[in-house]
Scaffold this motif. Structure first.
Motif, PDB file in Angstrom:
ATOM      1  N   MET A 114      57.002 -32.889  27.799  1.00 45.27           N
ATOM      2  CA  MET A 114      57.838 -32.927  29.055  1.00 45.27           C
ATOM      3  C   MET A 114      58.938 -33.857  28.773  1.00 45.27           C
ATOM      4  O   MET A 114      60.016 -33.584  29.757  1.00 45.27           O
ATOM      5  CB  MET A 114      56.937 -33.741  30.155  1.00 45.27           C
ATOM      6  N   LEU A 138      58.738 -30.652  34.395  1.00 42.42           N
ATOM      7  CA  LEU A 138      57.781 -31.097  35.174  1.00 42.42           C
ATOM      8  C   LEU A 138      57.366 -29.947  36.393  1.00 42.42           C
ATOM      9  O   LEU A 138      56.592 -29.468  36.702  1.00 42.42           O
ATOM     10  CB  LEU A 138      57.469 -32.332  35.654  1.00 42.42           C
ATOM     11  N   LEU A 162      50.155 -32.510  40.419  1.00 47.08           N
ATOM     12  CA  LEU A 162      50.599 -33.277  39.208  1.00 47.08           C
ATOM     13  C   LEU A 162      49.983 -34.773  39.450  1.00 47.08           C
ATOM     14  O   LEU A 162      50.277 -35.259  40.579  1.00 47.08           O
ATOM     15  CB  LEU A 162      52.286 -33.199  39.412  1.00 47.08           C
ATOM     16  N   VAL A 206      50.055 -35.407  33.721  1.00 44.20           N
ATOM     17  CA  VAL A 206      51.113 -36.083  32.987  1.00 44.20           C
ATOM     18  C   VAL A 206      51.008 -37.238  32.395  1.00 44.20           C
ATOM     19  O   VAL A 206      50.773 -38.109  33.199  1.00 44.20           O
ATOM     20  CB  VAL A 206      52.391 -35.723  33.571  1.00 44.20           C
ATOM     21  N   ALA A 244      50.787 -32.610  30.256  1.00 46.09           N
ATOM     22  CA  ALA A 244      52.093 -32.788  29.771  1.00 46.09           C
ATOM     23  C   ALA A 244      52.216 -34.043  28.989  1.00 46.09           C
ATOM     24  O   ALA A 244      51.820 -35.131  29.771  1.00 46.09           O
ATOM     25  CB  ALA A 244      53.127 -32.579  30.871  1.00 46.09           C
ATOM     26  N   GLY A 277      50.395 -38.327  37.693  1.00 49.23           N
ATOM     27  CA  GLY A 277      50.830 -39.045  36.682  1.00 49.23           C
ATOM     28  C   GLY A 277      50.171 -40.366  36.223  1.00 49.23           C
ATOM     29  O   GLY A 277      49.930 -41.097  37.111  1.00 49.23           O
ATOM     30  N   THR A 321      48.027 -30.575  37.012  1.00 48.44           N
ATOM     31  CA  THR A 321      48.292 -30.753  35.533  1.00 48.44           C
ATOM     32  C   THR A 321      48.397 -32.262  35.555  1.00 48.44           C
ATOM     33  O   THR A 321      48.711 -33.182  36.379  1.00 48.44           O
ATOM     34  CB  THR A 321      49.993 -30.335  35.256  1.00 48.44           C
TER      35      THR A 321
END
Length: 394
Positions: A126, A264, A27, A279, A61, A29, A277
Motif C-alpha cells: 500500500m 487503499l 477495510l 491493512v 495490504a 486497519g 481487506t
C-alpha cells in the motif's frame, strides 16, 4: 486504577476482537507501534487467518512498495517464482527479512492452492516506492503504463520522447537531495512536462477502458492503473523534494500518505465484490487523528492514510491500534496508560476504548518513547480507535 481498567480489557482472541468492531467493514486497519518487533506481524497473521476463514476477507495490504507487492502477489496467487524470491523482490523497507512475512506468504500460497479461483487471496503493497528521504525514479511506473497503452491505442508521444524526458535514473534517486533541495530535479522543465504527460496517459487509460479491458483483462487494466497512480505520486513527491519552504517535510509526508490512501481506495474498490481487506502498517499511517513526529529540532504534522481513508469510508473503516508494555529495559512508567495495562494479567489483551474512557478517573500520562520509531498510546485519542490490542511484553 487497575481494578476499573480491568473492566475495559479482555483476553485477546481474533473472535473477541472482531465482535467489538463495527459491521459491515470494507477495510480493517491494524496498526503497529514500531517496526521490527515480530510479535505484531505474528499477531497480524493470526488475525488474518481468522478473518479469511470466518469473516470472508480475501486480501491483505502491507506497508510496503505497491509495485514490489506485485511480485509477492504473483507468488501467492499462482506460485510464480520461489518463496525466497518473493520475499527478496516483493517487499520494501527490509520487511522481506521478517519471519512473520515469510509465514504469511507461505500460508497464503497454501490456501490458494486448495481453493477455487474466485476465493484466491491477494497480497498488496500500500506504500509508494519511496521513503521520506528517498524516492524511486518514475521510469518503471511510467514505462509500464506507456507500454500497456501503446500495445492497443495510438499514442500522442513516442517512447523515445518519454525516455528523453526521464533521462538517467541517478538524479531521481540521489539521496543527497533530502539535505539539499536545490539538487532535486523535481521542478525542472522536463519533470513538469512529465507530470503533464502522465496526466494525459492516465486520461487515455480511463477513456479507453472498455477497449483495453476487452483486449486484455480487468487485472491487466488495474495493474496499468496502479502504475499510473504511482507515477503521479512519485512526480509529486520529487516536486516536493525541491521545495525550500519550512513546510517541506510535512508536504513530503502528506504526499506519501496520499499515495497510500489512493492505493487503499483502489484496493477497496477492486475487492468490493470479493470481501473486506486487512491493512497492516505503522499506527501513524492508519490512525484517524492527525499524525506527528519530531524532525530535526522541531515537530511536523500531517494527515495519514487512515485519516484520509476514514473520510471516504466512514464506518466501513475500522482502526485497531496495537501497543506494548515492556521491551527489554524499556519499562513504561506506572502512571502511563501502558504502565496501567501492564499490571493486568493478560499477556495479550483487547481494550474497549469507549469502556476505558468511562472507567478512568484521571487522565494517564503519555509514555515517553525509548526510541523515536515507537508511537506511544495517546490517552486523549482512544475514543477515535475501535480497539486497542495490548501486548504486555515483547
Amino acid at each position: 486504577m487497575t481494578a476499573p481498567i480491568r473492566d475495559a480489557v479482555r483476553p485477546f482472541t481474533s473472535a473477541s476482537l472482531t465482535a467489538m468492531l463495527p459491521s459491515p467493514l470494507r477495510l480493517l486497519g491494524l496498526g503497529e507501534p514500531t517496526h521490527g518487533v515480530e510479535a505484531f506481524p505474528e499477531l497480524r497473521n493470526e488475525l488474518f487467518r481468522y478473518l479469511v476463514e470466518h469473516e470472508g476477507y480475501r486480501s491483505i495490504a502491507l506497508e510496503s512498495d505497491c509495485l514490489m507487492g506485485l511480485v509477492a502477489d504473483a507468488y501467492v496467487g499462482d506460485g510464480t517464482g520461489t518463496l525466497d524470491e518473493a520475499l527478496r523482490r516483493g517487499f520494501s523497507h527490509g520487511h522481506g527479512a521478517y519471519a512473520a512475512n515469510r509465514e504469511l506468504l507461505r500460508w497464503m500460497r497454501a490456501h490458494n492452492e486448495r481453493c477455487a479461483p474466485d476465493g484466491r487471496l491477494r497480497f498488496y503493497g500500500m506504500d509508494g516506492p519511496l521513503e521520506t528521504a528517498y524516492a524511486a525514479s518514475p521510469r518503471e511506473a511510467l514505462s509500464e503504463l506507456y507500454d500497456y497503452l501503446a500495445a492497443h491505442i495510438r499514442m500522442p508521444r513516442s517512447r523515445a520522447d518519454l525516455d528523453e524526458l526521464l533521462g538517467p535514473d541517478e538524479p531521481w534517486t540521489d539521496t543527497a537531495v533530502m539535505m539539499d533541495p536545490s539538487t532535486s530535479i523535481g521542478r525542472t522543465p522536463a519533470a513538469r512536462e512529465l507530470r503533464l504527460l502522465t496526466d494525459d496517459l492516465r486520461g487515455l487509460l480511463a477513456a479507453h477502458a472498455p477497449l483495453l479491458i476487452a483486449s486484455t483483462s480487468r487485472d491487466d487494466w488495474w495493474r496499468a492503473d496502479l502504475h499510473g497512480r504511482t507515477a503521479t505520486g512519485l512526480l509529486r513527491y520529487h516536486d516536493a523534494m525541491a521545495d525550500t519552504s519550512p513546510a517541506r517535510i510535512s508536504t513530503l509526508l502528506s504526499v506519501r500518505a496520499t499515495m497510500m490512501a489512493d492505493n487503499l481506495d483502489a484496493i477497496v474498490r477492486r475487492e468490493e465484490r470479493r470481501g473486506p481487506t486487512l491493512v497492516f502498517a505503522h499506527n501513524s499511517h492508519l490512525q484517524r487523528d492527525r499524525s506527528g513526529m519530531g524532525w530535526a529540532d522541531g515537530h511536523v504534522e500531517w494527515w495519514g492514510a487512515g485519516a484520509v481513508t476514514s473520510v471516504h469510508l466512514g464506518d466501513r473503516y475500522a482502526f485497531v491500534t496495537t501497543n506494548f508494555g515492556t521491551r527489554g529495559s524499556d519499562v513504561p512508567a506506572p502512571d502511563s496508560l501502558e504502565g496501567m495495562l501492564s499490571e493486568l494479567p493478560h499477556e495479550r489483551g483487547i481494550v474497549d476504548p469507549r469502556r476505558l474512557t468511562e472507567v478512568l478517573d484521571r487522565k494517564p500520562e503519555r509514555r515517553v518513547p525509548a526510541d523515536y520509531t515507537y508511537a506511544s498510546l495517546d490517552p486523549s485519542a482512544t475514543d477515535r480507535m475501535d480497539a486497542v490490542v495490548f501486548v504486555r511484553e515483547v
